[in-house]
Design an enzyme around this catalytic site. Structure first.
Site, PDB file in Angstrom:
ATOM      1  N   LYS A 199      -2.298  -5.352  -1.220  1.00 24.21           N
ATOM      2  CA  LYS A 199      -3.278  -4.368  -2.040  1.00 24.21           C
ATOM      3  C   LYS A 199      -2.653  -4.020  -3.146  1.00 24.21           C
ATOM      4  O   LYS A 199      -1.588  -3.722  -3.295  1.00 24.21           O
ATOM      5  CB  LYS A 199      -3.808  -3.246  -0.983  1.00 24.21           C
ATOM      6  N   GLY A 380      11.033   0.625   1.905  1.00 28.88           N
ATOM      7  CA  GLY A 380      10.615   1.937   0.880  1.00 28.88           C
ATOM      8  C   GLY A 380      11.631   1.958  -0.324  1.00 28.88           C
ATOM      9  O   GLY A 380      11.132   2.382  -1.376  1.00 28.88           O
TER      10      GLY A 380
END
Ligand code: ADP
Ligand code: MG
Length: 400
Positions: A199, A380
């Site tokens: 996405k 992350g």
């Protein structure tokens, strides 16, 4: 990035106590460590310090206990796997602060290695509480941060503690920072970035940062569909965030202003079912996707063109697969481009740095992870670095 202190800047550490922040947050299955990659990554720093005669006190978090003591999140569970990987005995101390852990730490000898209990059993850890950092710091003479993967969080054991004790980057942290600096800090040009994955919404900041930094932005994966749709291409039933069309156009504008060439696929692999080798599979031009088809991979002609782009580049940074690589044959573009990047790296014409959970899996699947210049397993922290953010754990070491 200014110069930073590493283990080379430590003097004689014999008899001293090293507080070493590492990443022990490994995946578990049936009470066993399912993947020991993170454990192995700590070995250079931990063995070096122990061999130089320090007492090595390991600080780490495990899971999300949110300030509570929980047996299922005790680092005691990691001790046997860590002993196996290290090939040495590992002590366990059931707290990471003074005064509770002081007696146990005092009983250790020079060269001993101990895992201290989960830092997140203390509420102050995630609050970056200076009192907690002081209670940890009391146990050691100096601090080493070897957990790049936790450096995007300002926590007591990653940030506050580095202001209390003399702080050094461990070997894994040092390697990671050097690779990232080489890839986006002061890279050799031209620079290409591959950004793929599912996405656009999860990587907006990455795309915004990269258009200002790189010469070629290669967009693949599900997120390419959003860009194609924004340009008026009918993408059928493809994964697509139509509501982000405006944002996608803004990014394309910013790229043009920054002289960054954006590469979107012009041929694609489509199917009516998302399944392994579906009968409806075909390759077509992006303008020929039917209303009941999904784009699941970048096409072979586009891959060839992308290979030509990489051949002109000196540096590559890669996050996100080009297609739904877990399901054959939608791994083809990712595997093909990864092999080309690996070969160019081995030839010495390309510096290649990649990161991201699925990206690492895809490069392993292609069998080329070892042929890239550097592959980050930091997740992350790697993404935040791709976004151009200053990581608090890195900044606290004075490295930013
Ligand atoms: P990373 O973990 O490396 O940052 P992401 O999590 O952003 O990567 O994206 C990986 C996922 O994107 C994979 O599960 C892959 O199947 C999916 N993906 C890639 N291309 C497509 C596509 N065309 N349609 C649907 N999913 C896709
Ligand atoms: Mg992912």
């Amino acid at each position: 990035m200014s110069s930073f202190r590493t283990l080379d800047d430590l003097g004689d550490v014999s008899g001293k106590k090293a507080l070493v922040r590492i990443d022990l947050n490994v995946p578990m299955a049936n009470g066993e460590v399912a993947d020991d990659t993170r454990l192995r990554a700590t070995l250079p720093t931990v063995t070096e310090l122990a061999d130089r005669g320090a007492t090595v006190l390991l600080l780490a978090h495990f899971g999300r206990p949110k300030g509570e003591r929980r047996d299922d999140m005790s680092l005691r569970r990691i001790v046997p796997a860590y002993e196996r990987v290290l090939g040495r005995p590992v002590h366990f101390i059931p707290d990471c602060t003074a005064p509770e852990a002081e007696a146990a730490v005092a009983a250790l000898q020079s060269g001993d290695i101990a895992i201290l209990e989960n830092t997140r059993f203390h509420e102050g850890e995630e609050k970056n509480d200076p009192d907690l950092a002081r209670a940890m710091a009391t146990l050691g003479d100096f601090y080493v941060d070897d957990a790049f993967s936790a450096a995007h969080r300002a926590h007591a054991s990653t940030e506050a503690i580095a202001h209390i004790l003399p702080a050094y980057a461990g070997r894994a942290m040092e390697a990671e920072l050097k690779a990232l600096e080489q890839a986006l800090g002061k890279p050799q040009r031209p620079v290409a970035a591959v950004v793929g994955g599912a996405k656009v919404s999860t990587k907006l900041e990455v795309l915004r940062h990269l258009v200002a930094k790189v010469d070629h932005l290669i967009i693949g994966g599900g997120m390419a569909n959003t860009f194609l749709a924004a340009r008026g291409v009918a993408v059928g039933k493809s994964l697509c965030e139509h509501e982000l069309a405006h944002t996608a156009l803004e990014i394309l504008d910013a790229a043009e202003r920054a002289n960054c060439t954006v590469h979107l696929p012009y041929d694609v692999v489509v199917a009516k079912q998302f399944a392994p080798n579906p009968p409806s599979l075909r390759i077509c031009n992006v303008h020929e996707v039917a209303a009941d088809e999904m784009i699941l991979d970048v096409g072979p002609a586009a891959v060839e063109a992308l290979a030509d782009v990489l051949k002109t580049c000196r540096t590559l940074v890669w996050n996100g697969p080009l297609g739904a690589f877990e399901t054959p044959p939608f791994d083809a573009a990712t595997v093909a481009l990864a092999k080309i990047a690996a070969a160019l790296t081995q030839d010495g014409s390309l510096v290649s740095v990649a990161g991201g959970g699925d990206t690492v899996a895809a490069l392993n699947h292609a069998g080329v992870a070892g042929d890239f210049t550097f592959v980050s397993t930091a997740g992350g922290a790697f993404l935040e670095w791709m976004e151009g953010k200053e990581l608090p754990g890195v900044k606290a070491l004075g490295l930013a």
